[in-house]
Design a protein around this motif. Structure first.
Motif, PDB file in Angstrom:
ATOM      1  N   VAL A 135       3.373   5.634  -5.905  1.00 53.35           N
ATOM      2  CA  VAL A 135       3.146   5.668  -7.353  1.00 53.35           C
ATOM      3  C   VAL A 135       2.018   6.635  -7.685  1.00 53.35           C
ATOM      4  N   VAL A 136       0.900   6.528  -6.947  1.00 55.15           N
ATOM      5  CA  VAL A 136      -0.252   7.391  -7.224  1.00 55.15           C
ATOM      6  C   VAL A 136       0.097   8.863  -7.016  1.00 55.15           C
ATOM      7  N   SER A 137       0.877   9.150  -5.974  1.00 52.83           N
ATOM      8  CA  SER A 137       1.195  10.544  -5.646  1.00 52.83           C
ATOM      9  C   SER A 137       2.263  11.138  -6.549  1.00 52.83           C
ATOM     10  N   ASN A 138       3.264  10.331  -6.943  1.00 56.60           N
ATOM     11  CA  ASN A 138       4.453  10.889  -7.589  1.00 56.60           C
ATOM     12  C   ASN A 138       4.566  10.614  -9.076  1.00 56.60           C
ATOM     13  N   TYR A 139       4.025   9.498  -9.539  1.00 56.21           N
ATOM     14  CA  TYR A 139       4.337   9.047 -10.894  1.00 56.21           C
ATOM     15  C   TYR A 139       3.936  10.065 -11.960  1.00 56.21           C
ATOM     16  N   SER A 140       2.749  10.618 -11.836  1.00 58.05           N
ATOM     17  CA  SER A 140       2.253  11.548 -12.864  1.00 58.05           C
ATOM     18  C   SER A 140       2.226  13.000 -12.398  1.00 58.05           C
ATOM     19  N   ALA A 141       2.861  13.281 -11.271  1.00 55.09           N
ATOM     20  CA  ALA A 141       2.902  14.661 -10.770  1.00 55.09           C
ATOM     21  C   ALA A 141       3.766  15.530 -11.685  1.00 55.09           C
ATOM     22  N   ASN A 142       3.610  16.832 -11.576  1.00 57.12           N
ATOM     23  CA  ASN A 142       4.387  17.753 -12.410  1.00 57.12           C
ATOM     24  C   ASN A 142       5.880  17.598 -12.130  1.00 57.12           C
ATOM     25  N   PRO A 143       6.702  17.621 -13.187  1.00 54.44           N
ATOM     26  CA  PRO A 143       8.148  17.503 -12.980  1.00 54.44           C
ATOM     27  C   PRO A 143       8.701  18.629 -12.104  1.00 54.44           C
ATOM     28  N   LEU A 181       0.823  -1.209   0.000  1.00 55.86           N
ATOM     29  CA  LEU A 181       0.000   0.000   0.000  1.00 55.86           C
ATOM     30  C   LEU A 181       0.859   1.262   0.000  1.00 55.86           C
ATOM     31  N   ALA A 182       1.979   1.228   0.740  1.00 53.08           N
ATOM     32  CA  ALA A 182       2.877   2.386   0.749  1.00 53.08           C
ATOM     33  C   ALA A 182       3.458   2.624  -0.644  1.00 53.08           C
ATOM     34  N   ALA A 225       2.428  -1.469 -11.202  1.00 49.94           N
ATOM     35  CA  ALA A 225       1.076  -1.928 -10.857  1.00 49.94           C
ATOM     36  C   ALA A 225       0.598  -1.235  -9.587  1.00 49.94           C
ATOM     37  N   THR A 226      -0.688  -0.945  -9.543  1.00 47.61           N
ATOM     38  CA  THR A 226      -1.270  -0.307  -8.358  1.00 47.61           C
ATOM     39  C   THR A 226      -2.376  -1.177  -7.751  1.00 47.61           C
ATOM     40  N   GLU A 227      -2.336  -2.499  -8.050  1.00 43.25           N
ATOM     41  CA  GLU A 227      -3.280  -3.412  -7.421  1.00 43.25           C
ATOM     42  C   GLU A 227      -2.702  -3.883  -6.087  1.00 43.25           C
ATOM     43  N   GLU A 228      -3.586  -3.999  -5.109  1.00 43.61           N
ATOM     44  CA  GLU A 228      -3.142  -4.393  -3.770  1.00 43.61           C
ATOM     45  C   GLU A 228      -2.679  -5.837  -3.719  1.00 43.61           C
ATOM     46  N   GLY A 229      -3.257  -6.700  -4.509  1.00 45.79           N
ATOM     47  CA  GLY A 229      -2.879  -8.100  -4.477  1.00 45.79           C
ATOM     48  C   GLY A 229      -3.698  -8.886  -3.455  1.00 45.79           C
ATOM     49  N   THR A 230      -3.171 -10.031  -3.055  1.00 46.55           N
ATOM     50  CA  THR A 230      -3.917 -10.981  -2.212  1.00 46.55           C
ATOM     51  C   THR A 230      -3.412 -11.036  -0.774  1.00 46.55           C
ATOM     52  N   HIS A 231      -2.607 -10.086  -0.361  1.00 44.58           N
ATOM     53  CA  HIS A 231      -2.039 -10.155   0.994  1.00 44.58           C
ATOM     54  C   HIS A 231      -3.122 -10.150   2.068  1.00 44.58           C
ATOM     55  N   LEU A 232      -4.165  -9.336   1.905  1.00 49.67           N
ATOM     56  CA  LEU A 232      -5.206  -9.256   2.929  1.00 49.67           C
ATOM     57  C   LEU A 232      -5.953 -10.584   3.057  1.00 49.67           C
ATOM     58  N   SER A 233      -6.335 -11.160   1.930  1.00 50.48           N
ATOM     59  CA  SER A 233      -7.070 -12.428   1.992  1.00 50.48           C
ATOM     60  C   SER A 233      -6.209 -13.535   2.573  1.00 50.48           C
ATOM     61  N   TYR A 234      -4.916 -13.557   2.216  1.00 51.35           N
ATOM     62  CA  TYR A 234      -4.031 -14.569   2.780  1.00 51.35           C
ATOM     63  C   TYR A 234      -3.880 -14.401   4.290  1.00 51.35           C
TER      64      TYR A 234
END
Length: 288
Positions: free
Chosen positions: A45-53, A39-40, A206-215
């Protein structure tokens, strides 16, 4: 009724249940920690990847010691590529295919130098261990937008001339006649002027959380189920012991010529028949 729980056998069962449940809790918490790390990374990625240079002069300290929260931040740099210092990095799979990364020193107009990873190349068909073609970067002064990535650790494996085992910037710096920043490098986002051909650009993380919570929930459930199973087995043992005690009491009453009292427990389905019941069953089968 439950005195048998203090026997060595049942104490051993209980210890095994505790050990198993403890292992399940440990594995569940490990999956939760992995989820927190994922999640971190997604948040970065969500905050920085497409932010203004950000101009290099405002963030140049990150190339010496990268703050994990600034990873993937876009940085704008102006300078020129040093084609003589270009290297390919071995063993860099992309989408399941083996290949190389192309890293080139970038000498800024301010005098500093950083490393830019320009993209990915597939393994070659002409010369084993080398890509067939390494596209050249643009010549002259270039404006580059790159995303910050931390330097990689040194790997205990060799590389042929012109190649690196990893993006270990400290080792790379020892091969260059000028200093470079060794805390972070830039993963290319764009160049101006642009050239063709280009190495394959890197896909967005990738920005999918995956299966850690279910596991993790499954492991916690296994730990709880172990104690539920232990409790069920203990209850069945106590119930069977009570039935055996009532059977023994009935036999004593019958031996004294009395009438057994009404049962207070449900007989076991797998209760072994008495000798008289077995004899009656044999006579019935023979038609008597």
């Amino acid at each position: 009724m439950y005195r048998f729980l203090f026997s060595s056998k049942w104490l051993g069962y209980f210890v095994l249940a505790v050990i198993f449940a403890t292992a399940c809790v440990f594995l569940g918490r490990w999956q939760m920690d992995r989820r927190a790390e994922t999640l971190a990374e997604i948040n970065r990625v969500v905050s920085n990847y497409s932010a203004n240079p950000i101009p290099y002069t405002e963030i140049k300290d990150q190339f010496d010691a990268l703050d994990p929260e600034r990873e993937w931040s876009q940085v704008q740099l102006r300078g020129s590529y040093d084609l003589e210092g270009q290297r390919v990095v071995r063993n860099r799979p992309l989408n399941g295919q083996p290949g190389y990364d192309v890293v080139v020193p970038f000498r800024l107009t301010t005098g500093e130098a950083v490393v830019i990873d320009r993209g990915w190349l597939p393994i070659g068909n002409n010369t084993p261990g080398r890509p067939d073609v390494i596209p050249a970067p643009p010549a002259g002064v270039v404006t580059v937008v790159a995303r910050l990535k931390p330097a990689e650790p040194k790997l205990d494996r060799g590389a042929v001339d012109g190649q690196l085992a990893s993006i270990d910037l400290a080792s790379f710096a020892s091969e260059l006649p000028y200093p470079i920043a060794t805390g972070a490098y830039g993963q290319l986002a764009s160049e101006d002027p642009a050239v063709q051909p280009m190495p394959t650009p890197f896909p967005k993380p990738a920005t999918e959380e995956g299966t850690h919570l279910s596991y993790s929930l499954q492991w916690f459930a296994f730990g709880v189920l172990m104690f539920i199973g232990f409790g069920y087995a203990a209850r069945q043992q106590a119930r069977n012991a009570a039935i055996d005690a009532e059977d023994e009491e009935d036999e004593q009453i019958l031996a004294a010529g009395g009438t057994p009292k009404k049962r207070t427990t449900v007989p076991r389905k797998n209760k072994r028949p008495t000798a008289e019941e077995e004899e009656d069953a044999i006579l019935d089968a023979q038609g008597y």
